[in-house]
Design an enzyme around this catalytic site. Structure first.
Site, PDB file in Angstrom:
ATOM      1  N   ASP A   1      -6.349  -2.247   1.816  1.00 44.52           N
ATOM      2  CA  ASP A   1      -6.283  -2.950   3.091  1.00 44.52           C
ATOM      3  C   ASP A   1      -7.666  -3.448   3.505  1.00 44.52           C
ATOM      4  O   ASP A   1      -8.649  -2.706   3.403  1.00 44.52           O
ATOM      5  CB  ASP A   1      -5.739  -1.976   4.152  1.00 44.52           C
ATOM      6  CG  ASP A   1      -5.463  -2.659   5.467  1.00 44.52           C
ATOM      7  OD1 ASP A   1      -4.596  -3.537   5.499  1.00 44.52           O
ATOM      8  OD2 ASP A   1      -6.131  -2.316   6.463  1.00 44.52           O
TER       9      ASP A   1
ATOM     10  N   GLU B   1     -10.369   6.956 -15.044  1.00 42.34           N
ATOM     11  CA  GLU B   1     -10.301   8.349 -15.525  1.00 42.34           C
ATOM     12  C   GLU B   1      -8.868   8.771 -15.813  1.00 42.34           C
ATOM     13  O   GLU B   1      -8.630   9.747 -16.509  1.00 42.34           O
ATOM     14  CB  GLU B   1     -10.824   9.306 -14.438  1.00 42.34           C
ATOM     15  CG  GLU B   1     -12.318   9.339 -14.292  1.00 42.34           C
ATOM     16  CD  GLU B   1     -12.692  10.099 -13.015  1.00 42.34           C
ATOM     17  OE1 GLU B   1     -11.844  10.847 -12.458  1.00 42.34           O
ATOM     18  OE2 GLU B   1     -13.840   9.922 -12.561  1.00 42.34           O
TER      19      GLU B   1
HETATM   20  C1  GLC Z   1      -4.279  -5.717   7.049  1.00 43.96           C
HETATM   21  C2  GLC Z   1      -2.814  -5.347   7.140  1.00 43.96           C
HETATM   22  C3  GLC Z   1      -2.362  -5.559   8.551  1.00 43.96           C
HETATM   23  C4  GLC Z   1      -3.180  -4.672   9.453  1.00 43.96           C
HETATM   24  C5  GLC Z   1      -4.671  -4.892   9.266  1.00 43.96           C
HETATM   25  C6  GLC Z   1      -5.482  -3.795   9.873  1.00 43.96           C
HETATM   26  O1  GLC Z   1      -4.499  -7.065   7.295  1.00 43.96           O
HETATM   27  O2  GLC Z   1      -2.070  -6.059   6.205  1.00 43.96           O
HETATM   28  O3  GLC Z   1      -1.000  -5.313   8.697  1.00 43.96           O
HETATM   29  O4  GLC Z   1      -2.852  -4.921  10.785  1.00 43.96           O
HETATM   30  O5  GLC Z   1      -5.021  -4.919   7.916  1.00 43.96           O
HETATM   31  O6  GLC Z   1      -5.355  -2.626   9.124  1.00 43.96           O
END
Ligand code: GLC
Ligand code: MG
Length: 505
Positions: free
Chosen positions: A194, A243
């Site tokens: 993310d 790993e």
């Molecule tokens: C990314 C995710 C989204 C979230 C953001 C903050 O863009 O896909 O859904 O709100 O990160 O974590």
């Protein structure tokens, strides 16, 4: 050596909260996903990516993680996660879990204990520190800083409940390496990272210099996104992934300004994939798609194609109203699944679900709605629970009502209705995914076609999409493998109507 599984994998994105509910609380959960694995195996995908199911106060749909090693009770237990991974493997499906390293929840033990050196705290500006430390804006709207009672400010590129972690602190590095190992040990095949472009901030946290910064796919370099330092983190992560046996992988959610910057995330000693958001953002025009494809392929890096996810309006709706949108989405499916590389399919895309634009205000849960001062309705409209059956309180999603209501006319878009209908979107995805597995592909080469027609070959395999308004005659079409809509065939000449795609070999 056979090639790594992820290179041409079709990965199905499961938004757990909205996929299938096993216990009747209206919230999708891990046992729900587990019970539907045969559906996914039958559809013909290679892997699933699960959106976050970790312990979370759900200020941002679970992207505010309070404990990276625990399953939130609303989604099940750690045992359920292990069972799901086990059963997925038994169904021939790999499992990718989401990891959220840019920020934690403000309910994470570190933040609650006040371990400030693990976050980004700064004194404010102005005589009494009453102004934020710089001019950065939250992606969700408003300032990216919140002041604490003792006067200091902390950074949150997203909601205030999502304080950014301090990646200059070695403890943060060590913790995430350990979290990676935790899920790898449990059997996860990979990670979706993310905000993979966000963890490192420009030294000194300089001002951007103007408002309205949060255009995620802007061309402008920003001091909080896509800084070169993030790549060092991924080189370390890659060593951990390597790993483990079995081609463990990671895919970056990196909103980089262009294909070259995106490709840096997938250098051989870094991550394996990075979503091509320029392809997702392409308008319904041949030139728009051609540019996105060309620029990515020119980098020679592994390509990862995607049309929809839980953060954007569903592409049926982006491409047009009603029938037009659906027709174009059918054609887009053939394009998506014909390109060299890997493809991600967002749950419900195989049902042709549209964006739900008229959810009642009081049910909206995306923090974007509040933070934008009710000007942006946010992302709930692509997160409405899946319709599995043509009747029942939430069309088979749950034994009761779902956490968001489905439009009435979704009964006819349900899995049950579409599975037995040869012309349905579901049947198209299923057929195309099967074909994709059987075909062999050669070198990519563009075909010479009219301007608003997109076409390429990969050896003897051909894909042509007519994005124009006039039918196009294809004189050298060989054996038609599949088409997204009716088309004329006469004496070896195919007439391809507007908004239609075809595969032949
Ligand atoms: C990314 C995710 C989204 C979230 C953001 C903050 O863009 O896909 O859904 O709100 O990160 O974590
Ligand atoms: Mg549930």
């Amino acid at each position: 050596m056979t090639q790594e599984w992820w290179r041409d994998a079709v990965v199905y994105q499961v938004y757990v909260r909205s996929f299938a509910d096993s216990d009747g609380d209206g919230i999708g959960d891990l046992p729900g996903v587990r019970s539907r694995l045969p559906y996914l195996a039958d559809l013909g995908v290679d892997a699933i990516w699960l959106n976050p199911f970790y312990a979370s106060p759900m200020a941002d749909g679970g992207y505010d993680v309070a404990d990276y090693r625990a399953v939130d009770p609303m989604f099940g237990s750690l045992e359920d996660a292990a069972g799901l991974i086990h059963d997925a493997h038994a169904n021939g499906l790999r499992v990718i879990v989401d990891i959220v390293p840019n920020h934690s929840s403000d309910q994470h033990a570190w933040f609650r204990k006040g371990l400030r050196d693990r976050y980004i705290f700064r004194p404010g500006r102005g005589a009494d520190g009453e102004l934020p430390p710089n001019d950065w804006e939250s992606v969700f709207g408003g300032p990216a800083w919140t002041r604490t009672p003792d006067g200091d400010w902390y950074l949150h590129l997203f909601a205030p409940e999502q304080p950014d972690l301090n990646w200059e602190n070695p403890d943060v590095h060590a913790e995430f390496l350990d979290i990676l190992r935790f899920w790898l040990d449990l059997g996860a095949d990979g990670f979706r990272i993310d905000v993979a472009h966000g963890m490192v901030k420009a030294p000194g946290l300089p001002d951007v210099g103007h408002p309205n910064q949060n255009e995620l796919l802007g061309e402008e370099p920003l001091p909080y996104f896509d800084q070169d330092g993030v790549h060092e983190i991924y080189r370390t992560w890659r060593m951990v992934l390597d790993e483990y046996p079995g081609d463990r992988m990671a895919v970056a959610e990196a909103w980089a300004p262009n294909a070259e910057r995106t490709a840096l995330y997938v250098r051989p000693d870094e991550l394996h994939q990075a979503f091509n958001f320029h392809f997702l953002k392409a308008k319904w025009s041949a030139s728009s798609f051609r540019t996105a494809i060309e620029e990515m392929l020119a980098t020679k890096a592994p390509a990862t194609w995607v049309l929809s996810n839980h953060d954007v309006h569903r592409h049926v709706t982006r491409y047009g109203d009603g029938e037009v949108g659906t027709r174009r989405a059918r054609a887009a499916a053939l394009l998506l699944l014909a390109l060299p590389g890997s493809a991600y399919v967002y749950q419900g895309e195989e049902l042709g679900l549209p964006e739900v634009l008229d959810l009642p205000d009081e049910l909206l849960q995306d923090p974007v709605w509040e933070r934008s001062g009710h000007t942006d309705r946010g992302r709930d409209g692509c997160r409405v629970p899946l319709p599995w059956a043509s009747a029942g309180p939430s069309l088979g999603f749950s034994s009761g009502a779902g956490w968001l209501p489905q439009p009435e006319d979704w009964a006819k878009l349900s899995v049950a209705e579409q599975q037995t209908e040869p012309e349905s979107m579901f049947s198209l995805y299923r057929a195309v995914l099967r074909l994709r597995r059987m075909l062999s592909f050669g070198e990519f080469e563009w075909l010479d076609l009219p301007e608003d027609v997109l076409g390429f070959r990969r050896g003897t395999f051909h894909c042509v999409v007519n994005l124009g308004t006039e039918p196009v005659r294809l004189t050298d079409a060989g054996r038609v493998l599949v088409a997204s809509a009716d088309h004329g065939v006469d004496d070896g000449v195919v007439t391809l109507p507007p908004d239609t795609a075809i595969w032949w070999s």
